[in-house]
Design an enzyme around this catalytic site. Structure first.
Site, PDB file in Angstrom:
ATOM      1  N   HIS A 197      52.798  39.257  38.526  1.00  0.00           N
ATOM      2  CA  HIS A 197      52.645  40.632  39.175  1.00  0.00           C
ATOM      3  C   HIS A 197      54.113  41.138  39.771  1.00  0.00           C
ATOM      4  CE1 HIS A 197      50.210  43.409  41.354  1.00  0.00           C
ATOM      5  NE2 HIS A 197      51.066  43.439  42.433  1.00  0.00           N
ATOM      6  N   LEU A 232      41.179  40.362  41.266  1.00  0.00           N
ATOM      7  CA  LEU A 232      42.659  40.812  40.787  1.00  0.00           C
ATOM      8  C   LEU A 232      43.430  40.672  41.457  1.00  0.00           C
ATOM      9  CD1 LEU A 232      43.701  42.650  38.276  1.00  0.00           C
ATOM     10  CD2 LEU A 232      43.172  44.566  39.875  1.00  0.00           C
ATOM     11  N   ASP A 233      44.630  40.097  40.797  1.00  0.00           N
ATOM     12  CA  ASP A 233      45.909  39.832  41.736  1.00  0.00           C
ATOM     13  C   ASP A 233      45.755  38.853  42.815  1.00  0.00           C
ATOM     14  OD1 ASP A 233      47.375  41.143  39.756  1.00  0.00           O
ATOM     15  OD2 ASP A 233      47.128  43.202  40.872  1.00  0.00           O
ATOM     16  N   GLU A 234      44.752  38.094  42.983  1.00  0.00           N
ATOM     17  CA  GLU A 234      44.611  37.335  44.267  1.00  0.00           C
ATOM     18  C   GLU A 234      44.320  35.693  43.841  1.00  0.00           C
ATOM     19  OE1 GLU A 234      44.277  38.367  47.153  1.00  0.00           O
ATOM     20  OE2 GLU A 234      44.197  40.575  46.785  1.00  0.00           O
TER      21      GLU A 234
END
EC number: 3.5.1.10
Length: 289
Positions: A197, A232-234
């Protein structure tokens, strides 16, 4: 002939005697510990351990080692894995139109800095097919139009999963693959897909994070490598790093600095994965150095 070497990773309820039991088992089975690391998490009351060892007794077979350790593991409620330390995991790289992470991983692979076998490169664009060819790695182009119907996305992702299955892929690396994976895809790749990310999570999510950072006048920018999940992105964070910046830098400068950080962070995360240094601890990770 070189001695067989293994990496044992385990987690179990924290209790007295775990290290003693594991090291004693290895000693009794003609094994020499090369390095060992452990961590007890007080919050989850869980113990984590990674042991790299060599089998010095040639009469000890792989099957016997696994079968007999299973009895020890069951008695201590262990979740464990025994990995061949000489095995190079089979990796697939995914990329879109930004290639700095891809290029960095390929260089590290070719120069022997990453002990992996890169079996395929997958992209929704054709920008890097020549780069893939220069490393003699199969390149698979699976386009997906913007706003494509769910059926088209499902078909495209199935082609990707077919590549994973055909090559017995052990790790998928999203090296700036700018597509959101479906929940079904995330489930299929659970625990074996790493994303980079382009921000120091959990802030500046979404498009152009370095421009957002510039607008906010940040003094640190960074990157985060994490496991892919349906959130998402976690996903559980594996590796992060930052670089100090200042008010005189333009967004393009921040972007260039940020891309360097992304390359380093992603390479570290991949190396940790292939060396079996990452253990899941709920929504977090334990990463042994």
């Amino acid at each position: 002939m070189r001695q067989p070497e293994y990496i044992l990773t385990l987690s179990c309820p924290d209790q007295r005697g775990i290290v003693h039991s594991v090291s004693g088992f290895l000693a009794q089975h003609g094994c020499n510990i090369i390095d060992s690391a452990q961590f007890g998490d007080a919050q989850s009351a869980t113990f984590f351990m990674r042991v790299h060892f060599a089998v010095e007794d040639s009469s000890i077979s792989d099957a016997a080692l696994r079968e007999e350790f299973a009895a020890l593991g069951a008695g201590m409620q262990m979740s464990w894995q025994l990995h061949d330390a000489h095995h190079k995991p089979r990796v697939m790289l995914m990329v879109s139109k930004i290639g700095h992470c891809l290029n960095d991983l390929l260089f590290r692979y070719k120069s022997g800095l990453l002990p992996v076998e890169i079996k395929a490169i997958v992209s929704n664009h054709t920008d890097f097919y020549q780069l893939a060819a220069s490393y003699n790695i199969p390149f698979h182009h699976f386009p997906l139009a913007a706003g494509a119907a769910p059926e088209a996305k499902q078909a495209q992702e199935q082609k990707i999963l077919d590549i994973v299955e055909a090559n017995d892929i052990e790790l998928v690396v999203l090296a700036r693959y700018m597509q959101i994976l479906s929940p079904a895809m995330c489930d299929a790749l659970r625990g074996k897909a790493i994303n980079i990310h382009h921000s120091f999570l959990p802030s500046f999510k979404g498009a152009k994070p370095y421009y957002q950072a510039h607008e906010r006048g940040v003094k640190l920018i960074g990157a985060t490598a994490h496991f892919v999940t349906g959130d998402l992105d976690e996903g559980p964070i594996i590796e992060q790093d930052v670089e100090r910046v200042d008010h005189a830098m333009e967004p393009e400068t921040l972007t260039a600095i940020g891309r360097d950080v992304e390359c380093v962070v992603l390479a570290r995360a991949v190396k940790c994965f292939v060396e079996h240094r990452i253990l899941l601890n709920g929504h977090k990770t334990v990463v042994f150095k």
